[in-house]
Design an enzyme around this catalytic site. Structure first.
Site, mmCIF file in Angstrom:
data_model
loop_
_atom_site.group_PDB
_atom_site.id
_atom_site.type_symbol
_atom_site.label_atom_id
_atom_site.label_comp_id
_atom_site.label_asym_id
_atom_site.label_seq_id
_atom_site.Cartn_x
_atom_site.Cartn_y
_atom_site.Cartn_z
ATOM 1 N N HIS A 92 87.246 44.913 65.131
ATOM 2 C CA HIS A 92 88.532 46.118 65.197
ATOM 3 C C HIS A 92 89.389 45.368 66.173
ATOM 4 C CE1 HIS A 92 86.680 48.779 62.333
ATOM 5 N NE2 HIS A 92 85.583 49.230 63.115
ATOM 6 N N ASP A 125 83.053 46.664 56.380
ATOM 7 C CA ASP A 125 83.017 47.766 57.348
ATOM 8 C C ASP A 125 82.212 49.194 56.422
ATOM 9 O OD1 ASP A 125 82.824 49.563 59.399
ATOM 10 O OD2 ASP A 125 84.789 49.838 60.177
HETATM 11 ZN ZN ZN Z 1 81.756 49.511 61.965
#
Ligand code: ZN
Length: 441
Positions: A265, A316
């Site tokens: 991220h 993800d």
């Molecule tokens: Zn994750």
């Protein structure tokens, strides 16, 4: 038996070449790459643009069962979180095995030849150990083999539920190993295989106290190691309140920022954080389809790359499984934020989707079409409604095609997907539906 492929187009050494012959030996390695050939007799033709294998550097396979199920009402963050914990509470090894196999098969259909599975659902409900404490991890390794892709299992240290050190409770008890030694002892019981490597992860600054991190860094050494980093502002605020440092600074203080580490991220990082990440050669993994689903924000991809961090991408939460979409979203998100086009070249986005992801996952000999590399070939058709009429195969693949246009996938020389069909799992939609229905019963 050695095999010769002839690609209509192929992505070779940073550009598109036409009529490319690729020879693959019995060991699943590329032994010749030659553009501009006429197809020899017996060669297999690959239509469209053949790319190196796509790497999905960040996945939680079980989240696939949340897709489309977290939008009730207006679908707040809490709707998502509540359902995620309900799902985490329900899965047993059999269910998880079926769900992960179907999810990894969906990845194969999307051209993903290697997945980084950030694995924290370790134990039985209540936190009891299975007879084999790595039961769940072994299921994930088996699932990847059954789906025909490689896996780096990033077995995750997860100790507390808040930055303030609140103990785990409810479904979170399944994630925890008590302390670092408990995790490490279990971790040492895992072993890789031809298709699998074992890496490590510290879940986040929320789930691992700062005083544990130096020892974690020492144990993982130069293994592939991943962390969730500054995904949401609240995490930064809690970290600053507790430690007086940003999450990046806390990881840096612990000696955890090294070139074998990937920060997932890196959405809300400061200028100083970016400099530290880049200077240490830490990879960053963006997951734009999940970050938009969870309203995380838009990370500074260009600035991180300019600071020195290699960029890779991941699916993800598997709300979408489409690495081409992830790669293009890196550029498109920058445009939305800056109101300006032109941040990344197509080749940089292809590198993020292929070689950089494999590097992050500990497979440095994958993700390029070159002599000596693993023969991972992914063909994206460019004559479908989405890409027909293009004048640039690479731009069409990244900015117009989708996972639905992937027709042929070869992993370590072995065909896994042909003409858009999975060769090992004949009905992937059905496998997904059955596994997900069972998980929610
Ligand atoms: Zn994750």
């Amino acid at each position: 038996v050695p095999v010769t492929y002839v690609c209509e187009y192929a992505w070779v050494a940073g550009s598109t070449a036409r009529d490319v012959r690729i020879d693959v030996d019995e060991g699943g390695r590329i032994v010749a790459v030659e553009p501009g050939v006429t197809a020899p007799a017996g060669a297999r033709r690959l239509p469209g643009l053949t790319m190196p294998g796509l790497a999905n550097a960040h996945s939680h396979a079980f989240h696939r069962a949340l897709r489309g199920r977290t939008h009730a009402g207006r679908g707040t963050f809490w709707t998502w979180r509540e359902r995620m914990y309900a799902l985490a509470a329900a899965l047993d090894p059999e269910m998880y095995h079926a769900l992960a196999t179907a999810t990894f098969a969906e990845m194969a259909l999307a051209g993903i030849t290697c997945v980084g599975e950030f694995h924290y659902l370790h134990h039985a409900p209540g936190g009891q150990r299975y007879a084999d404490p790595n039961e769940m991890g072994r299921r994930l390794l088996a699932a990847a083999a059954e789906a025909g892709i490689r896996i780096t299992l990033l077995d995750t240290l997860y100790l507390v539920s808040t930055v303030d050190g609140k103990p785990l409770e409810g479904p979170q008890l399944r994630f925890g190993d008590g302390d670092l030694d408990g995790w490490w002892e279990r971790w040492r019981g895992l072993s890789g295989a031809g298709h699998a490597r074992i890496g490590a992860a510290a879940h986040s600054i929320r789930a691992v106290p700062a005083d544990v991190l130096p020892e974690f860094a020492g144990r993982v050494g130069d293994l592939p190691a991943h962390v969730h980093l500054s995904e949401q502002r609240a995490e930064n605020e809690a970290c600053l309140a507790r430690y007086g440092r940003t999450p990046t600074q806390v990881f840096d203080d612990a000696g955890l920022l090294t070139p074998n580490v990937t920060a997932v991220h890196a959405t809300h990082v400061s200028d100083e954080d970016r400099t530290a990440l880049g200077d240490r050669g830490v990879s960053v993994c963006f997951c734009p389809t999940t970050e938009r689903d969870l309203a995380d924000g838009i990370g500074p991809a260009r600035a991180l790359v300019d600071a020195g961090s290699p960029l890779c991408v991941g699916t993800d939460s598997n709300a979408v499984i489409d690495i081409l979409d992830e790669a293009r979203a890196v550029e498109l998100n920058e445009r939305l934020r800056d109101e300006r086009r032109g941040h990344f070249e197509v080749g940089e986005l292809i590198d993020a989707a292929t070689h950089n992801g494999h590097m992050s996952l500990g497979w440095p000999d994958a993700g390029v079409l070159a002599v000596g590399a693993r023969a991972d070939l992914v063909s994206v058709r460019l004559d479908t409604v989405r890409a027909a009429g293009h004048d640039n195969p690479a731009a069409a693949a990244v900015f117009a095609a989708t996972a639905a246009d992937v027709t042929d996938v070869i992993v370590d020389g072995r065909p896994i997907v042909a003409d858009g069909r999975h060769l090992l799992i004949p009905d992937v939609p059905r496998a997904l539906a059955e596994a997900i229905t069972k998980a929610w019963k």
